[in-house]
Design a protein around this motif. Structure first.
Motif, PDB file in Angstrom:
ATOM      1  N   CYS A  97       0.881  -1.139  -0.023  1.00 20.90           N
ATOM      2  CA  CYS A  97      -0.059   0.110  -0.028  1.00 20.90           C
ATOM      3  C   CYS A  97       0.805   1.461  -0.018  1.00 20.90           C
ATOM      4  CB  CYS A  97      -1.054   0.027   1.305  1.00 20.90           C
ATOM      5  SG  CYS A  97      -2.000   1.309   1.341  1.00 20.90           S
ATOM      6  N   PRO A  98       0.588   2.031  -1.009  1.00 15.29           N
ATOM      7  CA  PRO A  98       1.427   3.159  -1.024  1.00 15.29           C
ATOM      8  C   PRO A  98       0.998   4.322  -0.007  1.00 15.29           C
ATOM      9  CG  PRO A  98       0.088   3.140  -3.090  1.00 15.29           C
ATOM     10  CD  PRO A  98      -0.097   1.913  -2.149  1.00 15.29           C
ATOM     11  N   PRO A  99       1.824   5.537   0.216  1.00 13.41           N
ATOM     12  CA  PRO A  99       1.245   6.481   1.223  1.00 13.41           C
ATOM     13  C   PRO A  99      -0.215   7.002   1.042  1.00 13.41           C
ATOM     14  CG  PRO A  99       3.299   6.868   0.579  1.00 13.41           C
ATOM     15  CD  PRO A  99       3.068   5.832   0.005  1.00 13.41           C
ATOM     16  N   ASN A 104      -6.935   3.415   5.188  1.00 12.03           N
ATOM     17  CA  ASN A 104      -8.254   2.645   5.080  1.00 12.03           C
ATOM     18  C   ASN A 104      -8.281   1.542   6.108  1.00 12.03           C
ATOM     19  OD1 ASN A 104      -9.559   3.909   2.693  1.00 12.03           O
ATOM     20  ND2 ASN A 104      -7.818   3.361   1.709  1.00 12.03           N
ATOM     21  N   ARG A 105      -9.487   1.482   6.547  1.00 10.29           N
ATOM     22  CA  ARG A 105      -9.686   0.330   7.522  1.00 10.29           C
ATOM     23  C   ARG A 105     -10.268  -1.142   6.812  1.00 10.29           C
ATOM     24  NH1 ARG A 105      -8.836   0.348  12.799  1.00 10.29           N
ATOM     25  NH2 ARG A 105     -10.940  -0.301  13.426  1.00 10.29           N
ATOM     26  N   LEU A 106      -9.502  -1.980   7.321  1.00 12.61           N
ATOM     27  CA  LEU A 106      -9.910  -3.365   6.773  1.00 12.61           C
ATOM     28  C   LEU A 106     -10.616  -4.051   7.812  1.00 12.61           C
ATOM     29  CD1 LEU A 106      -7.635  -5.730   4.883  1.00 12.61           C
ATOM     30  CD2 LEU A 106      -8.223  -6.374   7.266  1.00 12.61           C
ATOM     31  N   LEU A 107     -11.443  -4.841   7.657  1.00 10.10           N
ATOM     32  CA  LEU A 107     -12.290  -5.826   8.404  1.00 10.10           C
ATOM     33  C   LEU A 107     -12.008  -7.419   8.131  1.00 10.10           C
ATOM     34  CD1 LEU A 107     -14.223  -6.465  10.906  1.00 10.10           C
ATOM     35  CD2 LEU A 107     -16.082  -5.807   9.247  1.00 10.10           C
ATOM     36  N   LEU A 108     -11.717  -7.997   8.926  1.00 13.23           N
ATOM     37  CA  LEU A 108     -11.499  -9.510   8.771  1.00 13.23           C
ATOM     38  C   LEU A 108     -12.518 -10.092   9.629  1.00 13.23           C
ATOM     39  CD1 LEU A 108      -8.307 -11.635   8.318  1.00 13.23           C
ATOM     40  CD2 LEU A 108      -9.835 -12.341   9.961  1.00 13.23           C
ATOM     41  N   GLU A 109     -13.419 -10.936   9.044  1.00 19.58           N
ATOM     42  CA  GLU A 109     -14.391 -11.562  10.044  1.00 19.58           C
ATOM     43  C   GLU A 109     -14.756 -12.900   9.562  1.00 19.58           C
ATOM     44  OE1 GLU A 109     -18.009  -9.375   9.801  1.00 19.58           O
ATOM     45  OE2 GLU A 109     -17.902  -8.794   7.677  1.00 19.58           O
ATOM     46  N   THR A 110     -14.956 -13.850  10.848  1.00 15.98           N
ATOM     47  CA  THR A 110     -15.540 -15.317  10.453  1.00 15.98           C
ATOM     48  C   THR A 110     -16.591 -15.556  11.748  1.00 15.98           C
ATOM     49  OG1 THR A 110     -14.796 -17.501  10.369  1.00 15.98           O
ATOM     50  CG2 THR A 110     -13.420 -16.150  11.803  1.00 15.98           C
ATOM     51  N   GLY A 111     -17.548 -15.866  11.242  1.00 13.34           N
ATOM     52  CA  GLY A 111     -18.680 -15.982  12.087  1.00 13.34           C
ATOM     53  C   GLY A 111     -18.884 -14.662  13.045  1.00 13.34           C
ATOM     54  N   GLU A 112     -18.591 -15.051  14.337  1.00 14.44           N
ATOM     55  CA  GLU A 112     -19.066 -13.848  15.344  1.00 14.44           C
ATOM     56  C   GLU A 112     -17.769 -13.081  15.673  1.00 14.44           C
ATOM     57  OE1 GLU A 112     -21.913 -13.195  16.791  1.00 14.44           O
ATOM     58  OE2 GLU A 112     -22.820 -14.515  15.384  1.00 14.44           O
ATOM     59  N   PHE A 116     -10.527  -5.905  13.325  1.00 11.75           N
ATOM     60  CA  PHE A 116     -10.248  -4.245  12.562  1.00 11.75           C
ATOM     61  C   PHE A 116      -8.888  -3.967  12.669  1.00 11.75           C
ATOM     62  CE2 PHE A 116     -14.398  -4.686  14.693  1.00 11.75           C
ATOM     63  CZ  PHE A 116     -15.349  -4.043  13.427  1.00 11.75           C
ATOM     64  N   TRP A 117      -8.560  -3.547  11.391  1.00 11.92           N
ATOM     65  CA  TRP A 117      -7.274  -2.948  11.300  1.00 11.92           C
ATOM     66  C   TRP A 117      -6.998  -2.033  10.280  1.00 11.92           C
ATOM     67  CZ3 TRP A 117      -3.287  -4.144   7.251  1.00 11.92           C
ATOM     68  CH2 TRP A 117      -2.065  -4.266   7.562  1.00 11.92           C
ATOM     69  N   THR A 118      -6.018  -0.712  10.787  1.00 14.65           N
ATOM     70  CA  THR A 118      -5.893   0.276   9.977  1.00 14.65           C
ATOM     71  C   THR A 118      -4.541  -0.122   8.810  1.00 14.65           C
ATOM     72  OG1 THR A 118      -6.824   1.728  11.399  1.00 14.65           O
ATOM     73  CG2 THR A 118      -5.334   2.868   9.809  1.00 14.65           C
ATOM     74  N   VAL A 119      -4.954   0.104   7.410  1.00 15.88           N
ATOM     75  CA  VAL A 119      -3.713  -0.329   6.635  1.00 15.88           C
ATOM     76  C   VAL A 119      -2.635   0.727   6.479  1.00 15.88           C
ATOM     77  CG1 VAL A 119      -3.333  -0.736   4.349  1.00 15.88           C
ATOM     78  CG2 VAL A 119      -5.511  -1.316   5.110  1.00 15.88           C
ATOM     79  N   PRO A 120      -1.553   0.450   6.854  1.00 17.37           N
ATOM     80  CA  PRO A 120      -0.389   1.482   7.008  1.00 17.37           C
ATOM     81  C   PRO A 120       0.145   1.366   5.503  1.00 17.37           C
ATOM     82  CG  PRO A 120       0.327  -0.749   7.832  1.00 17.37           C
ATOM     83  CD  PRO A 120      -1.103  -0.737   7.478  1.00 17.37           C
ATOM     84  N   ALA A 156      -8.056   3.446  -2.745  1.00 14.01           N
ATOM     85  CA  ALA A 156      -7.838   1.870  -2.854  1.00 14.01           C
ATOM     86  C   ALA A 156      -7.486   1.198  -1.321  1.00 14.01           C
ATOM     87  CB  ALA A 156      -6.741   1.385  -3.792  1.00 14.01           C
ATOM     88  N   LEU A 157      -7.771  -0.093  -0.989  1.00 12.59           N
ATOM     89  CA  LEU A 157      -7.825  -0.472   0.419  1.00 12.59           C
ATOM     90  C   LEU A 157      -6.298  -1.064   0.418  1.00 12.59           C
ATOM     91  CD1 LEU A 157      -9.023  -1.289   2.919  1.00 12.59           C
ATOM     92  CD2 LEU A 157      -9.416  -3.262   1.939  1.00 12.59           C
TER      93      LEU A 157
END
Length: 170
Positions: A97-99, A104-112, A116-120, A156-157
């Motif tokens: 990811c360039p500067p 942007n915020r990424l969400l990874l989920e499975t079931g419940e 959350f993670w902020t992309v550097p 872009a994410l």
């Protein structure tokens, strides 16, 4: 169209459009399959080649073997895992990811479970880094793991090469 419809008919059309999802995309080299753990370490390697890909702009870039053009809120990648026993896993991403788009915020989920993670920034689209982003608990069975943005995307994410799930020592 609005002027020729009753309020209820218009509400029905809007509800229908909101309930339909874009179909899974297909790309050469992308063949979704159930992901099994590595026999040696028990790690799961979720690669773009094995993902179900959905959304308006997300693409499998066969030249780079990544998920790129991640620019729409409805873009997502989904993997199905074969998990014999529930347990905690540390989550690592190999991404670029360039500067400009960083933050942007990424969400990874499975079931419940949600992570959350902020992309550097990694510097450019050509520089990939591995980062631990947190820990999730996978249930036994065939859970589905989804990666997508948390809300609107600025430009872009990220470009994503691998999601690695490593048995956690916690």
């Amino acid at each position: 169209l609005e002027k020729d419809m009753t309020p209820q008919n218009l509400a029905d059309v809007i509800a229908y459009l909101n309930s339909t999802k874009l179909p899974r995309k297909t790309f050469p080299g992308n063949e979704p399959a159930v992901v099994v753990a590595d026999a040696l370490r028990g790690d799961y390697f979720l690669t773009p080649q094995l993902a179900e890909i959905y959304g308006s702009t997300l693409k499998f870039e066969s030249k780079y073997k990544n998920l790129g053009y991640w620019q729409s809120e409805n873009d997502r990648a989904v993997w199905t895992l074969d998990v014999p026993q529930a347990g905690p896993y540390d989550v690592y991403l190999e991404f670029a990811c360039p500067p400009g788009p960083a933050g942007n915020r990424l969400l990874l989920e499975t079931g419940e479970e949600q992570l959350f993670w902020t992309v550097p920034s990694t510097g450019t689209w050509d520089v990939y880094q591995n980062r631990r982003i947190g820990t999730i608990t996978l249930p036994a069975g065939k859970p589905r793991l989804t990666v997508h943005s948390q809300g609107k995307i600025n430009s872009a994410l990220l470009d994503l090469k691998t999601v690695r799930l490593r048995v956690s020592s916690r």
